[in-house]
Design a protein around this motif. Sequence first.
Motif, short mmCIF file in Angstrom:
data_model
loop_
_atom_site.label_atom_id
_atom_site.label_comp_id
_atom_site.label_asym_id
_atom_site.label_seq_id
_atom_site.Cartn_x
_atom_site.Cartn_y
_atom_site.Cartn_z
N GLN A 102 0.83 -1.20 0.00
CA GLN A 102 0.00 0.00 0.00
C GLN A 102 0.87 1.26 0.00
N ALA A 103 1.91 1.25 0.80
CA ALA A 103 2.81 2.40 0.85
C ALA A 103 3.52 2.60 -0.48
N LEU A 104 3.95 1.52 -1.12
CA LEU A 104 4.60 1.63 -2.43
C LEU A 104 3.64 2.15 -3.48
N GLY A 105 2.39 1.71 -3.41
CA GLY A 105 1.38 2.21 -4.34
C GLY A 105 1.16 3.71 -4.16
N MET A 106 1.08 4.15 -2.91
CA MET A 106 0.91 5.58 -2.64
C MET A 106 2.13 6.36 -3.11
N LEU A 107 3.32 5.79 -2.90
CA LEU A 107 4.55 6.45 -3.33
C LEU A 107 4.59 6.59 -4.85
N ALA A 108 4.18 5.53 -5.56
CA ALA A 108 4.16 5.59 -7.02
C ALA A 108 3.18 6.65 -7.51
N ALA A 109 2.02 6.73 -6.87
CA ALA A 109 1.03 7.74 -7.26
C ALA A 109 1.57 9.14 -7.01
N GLU A 110 2.23 9.34 -5.88
CA GLU A 110 2.80 10.65 -5.58
C GLU A 110 3.94 11.00 -6.53
N ARG A 111 4.73 10.00 -6.90
CA ARG A 111 5.83 10.24 -7.84
C ARG A 111 5.27 10.67 -9.20
N GLN A 112 4.21 9.99 -9.65
CA GLN A 112 3.61 10.34 -10.92
C GLN A 112 3.03 11.76 -10.86
N ARG A 113 2.37 12.08 -9.78
CA ARG A 113 1.81 13.42 -9.60
C ARG A 113 2.93 14.45 -9.58
N SER A 114 4.05 14.13 -8.94
CA SER A 114 5.18 15.04 -8.88
C SER A 114 5.76 15.28 -10.28
N GLU A 115 5.85 14.24 -11.08
CA GLU A 115 6.38 14.39 -12.43
C GLU A 115 5.47 15.28 -13.27
N VAL A 116 4.16 15.11 -13.14
CA VAL A 116 3.21 15.94 -13.88
C VAL A 116 3.36 17.40 -13.46
N LEU A 117 3.48 17.62 -12.15
CA LEU A 117 3.63 18.99 -11.66
C LEU A 117 4.96 19.60 -12.09
N GLN A 118 6.03 18.80 -12.12
CA GLN A 118 7.32 19.32 -12.57
C GLN A 118 7.27 19.70 -14.04
N ALA A 119 6.56 18.92 -14.85
CA ALA A 119 6.42 19.25 -16.27
C ALA A 119 5.65 20.57 -16.43
N ARG A 120 4.62 20.74 -15.63
CA ARG A 120 3.84 21.97 -15.68
C ARG A 120 4.68 23.18 -15.24
N VAL A 121 5.49 23.01 -14.22
CA VAL A 121 6.37 24.08 -13.76
C VAL A 121 7.37 24.45 -14.85
N SER A 122 7.90 23.44 -15.55
CA SER A 122 8.83 23.72 -16.65
C SER A 122 8.16 24.52 -17.75
N GLU A 123 6.91 24.17 -18.08
CA GLU A 123 6.18 24.93 -19.10
C GLU A 123 5.97 26.37 -18.66
#
Length: 180
Positions: A102-123
């Motif tokens: 469960q913790a790994l699943g939450m971590l993966a979801a947060e990592r994906q969300r972080s990558e999306v937000l980093q892409a938006r910040v770059s734009e």
Amino acid sequence: MATTLEDLSRELDISPSGLRKRIHALGLTVEKGSRGKWFISDDLLQVLRDADRMMKDGAGAATTRRVLGLEVSVSAEPPRLALAAPSDASGEKPCPTTELQQALGMLAAERQRSEVLQARVSELLARVAELTGACAMFQERTKHLATSLSNLQQKELLRLEAPASAARPWWQLWPGRSGG
């Protein structure tokens, strides 16, 4: 000695309704009088002062609860991922591997969300750089136009000035007066 909600709101410089919302967000319980007036105990008063300092420094309610060690009611917790295996009828806790999954699943979801937000910040940073360049160009153009306008105004003023008078004073230009 109990403090009233109104007294504490004046002390912390928060409206009474804002203080009620903060107490609710932190999951705190308050003693109420017979007419519904809130009374705050000394222990709760200290917790609210500490929470106020943290929130004025920018901490959110969840962070404040975690740092102060406040328990949260079950209804206020965010929903968890449904990766955990159902517990058996004996009421035993799930095994550590299930919690780890469960913790790994939450971590993966947060990592994906972080990558999306980093892409938006770059734009957004690229857009800021583009707008900064356009701003500099317009400032330079405005400066050039202001200089050109100033030069044209000076030339027009020189052209509109009265022509230089003759070498003789004005009284000598009257008819019938001799120049001499």
